[in-house]
Design an enzyme around this catalytic site. Sequence first.
Site, PDB file in Angstrom:
ATOM      1  N   SER A 173      54.775  70.463  76.504  1.00 24.14           N
ATOM      2  CA  SER A 173      55.909  71.208  75.735  1.00 24.14           C
ATOM      3  C   SER A 173      56.424  72.022  76.866  1.00 24.14           C
ATOM      4  O   SER A 173      57.189  71.628  77.601  1.00 24.14           O
ATOM      5  CB  SER A 173      55.239  72.091  74.617  1.00 24.14           C
ATOM      6  OG  SER A 173      56.191  72.314  73.815  1.00 24.14           O
ATOM      7  N   HIS A 227      57.946  71.211  67.046  1.00 27.59           N
ATOM      8  CA  HIS A 227      58.169  69.953  67.357  1.00 27.59           C
ATOM      9  C   HIS A 227      58.155  69.164  66.054  1.00 27.59           C
ATOM     10  O   HIS A 227      57.552  68.079  65.901  1.00 27.59           O
ATOM     11  CB  HIS A 227      56.926  69.392  68.249  1.00 27.59           C
ATOM     12  CG  HIS A 227      56.934  69.974  69.865  1.00 27.59           C
ATOM     13  ND1 HIS A 227      57.918  69.949  70.710  1.00 27.59           N
ATOM     14  CD2 HIS A 227      56.158  70.982  70.284  1.00 27.59           C
ATOM     15  CE1 HIS A 227      57.874  70.544  71.561  1.00 27.59           C
ATOM     16  NE2 HIS A 227      56.781  71.248  71.482  1.00 27.59           N
TER      17      HIS A 227
END
Length: 303
Positions: A88, A198
């Site tokens: 990420s 996400h």
Amino acid sequence: MNWVAMFPGQGSQKAGMGEELLKLYPDLLIDEFEETLGWSLKETILQSNQSEITKTNIAQPYIFAISYCYGLKAFKKLGQPKVGIGHSLGEYTALALSEFISYSDALKIISVRGASMQKAVENSDSTMAAVLTSDLKQTIDAVEALNNQGVSINISNFNDGSQIVIGGLKDDIDYLKSNPVDLNAKRVIPLDVAGAFHSKFVSSAKQEVQNIIDEVEFSEGKFDVYMNVDAKVADLTTIKKRLVDQIDNSVMFYDQILNIENIAKPEKWYHIGPGNVTAGMVKKSISSEGIEIINSLDSLNNI
């Protein structure tokens, strides 16, 4: 040496981390950081407590800057890696060290990214949970089955061969915590996060991130970086879109590990930055051999 540089994302922060780097990289951690973002990382390192550095707008630039500097030290000792990946937020560290983007431009994007993601999940009543399973395929199929039944659960992270992270409404996550069998899982562990990153809950953050990314110049990297959104190598024709899409798409870290193992065939995997989470993911995915952790100067000196 054929090695992989891996960088952590949010959640790896610890109060005071990186203090030992302040004298080594005052230009990056003090001068350039404050000039770019308008606040003092030095003060944050020396004065902030754990609660303060868990805030997304503080944690993300802080983790990036510290990981970046440990990366510079690691590259000086080990040479340039063949491949880089990040989980990420850590994807930006890999891209910056490969020189797809500059350190200051990465900070600018990360600052907007963190603030817009935080804003997107406020009042969303969403959260995330780690799902531990002995059969990854069955658990993935169970998520799809729940979605078909009207329970809106998103797989935010594919971490390794035995763990995914799901995002959804708090009530649904609480139910699954008490009923892991519905996911064909051993345990469902709620995470202490601001919301379901996400996932669709942060889709509204994409436009602000798109705007800042469009202002940044990208260059050809010095080593390959496998990207979260599709587990494929970054290229200049698609890199901006893939960074924007990463916001509300699954982090395909497990697939990244498998692709690198099959294609690059590295001798070593190095977690670089706070914590050790990416090392654990590799151990659970392919092997416990050839994995090292660099999260302090002492750990680097001992390699």
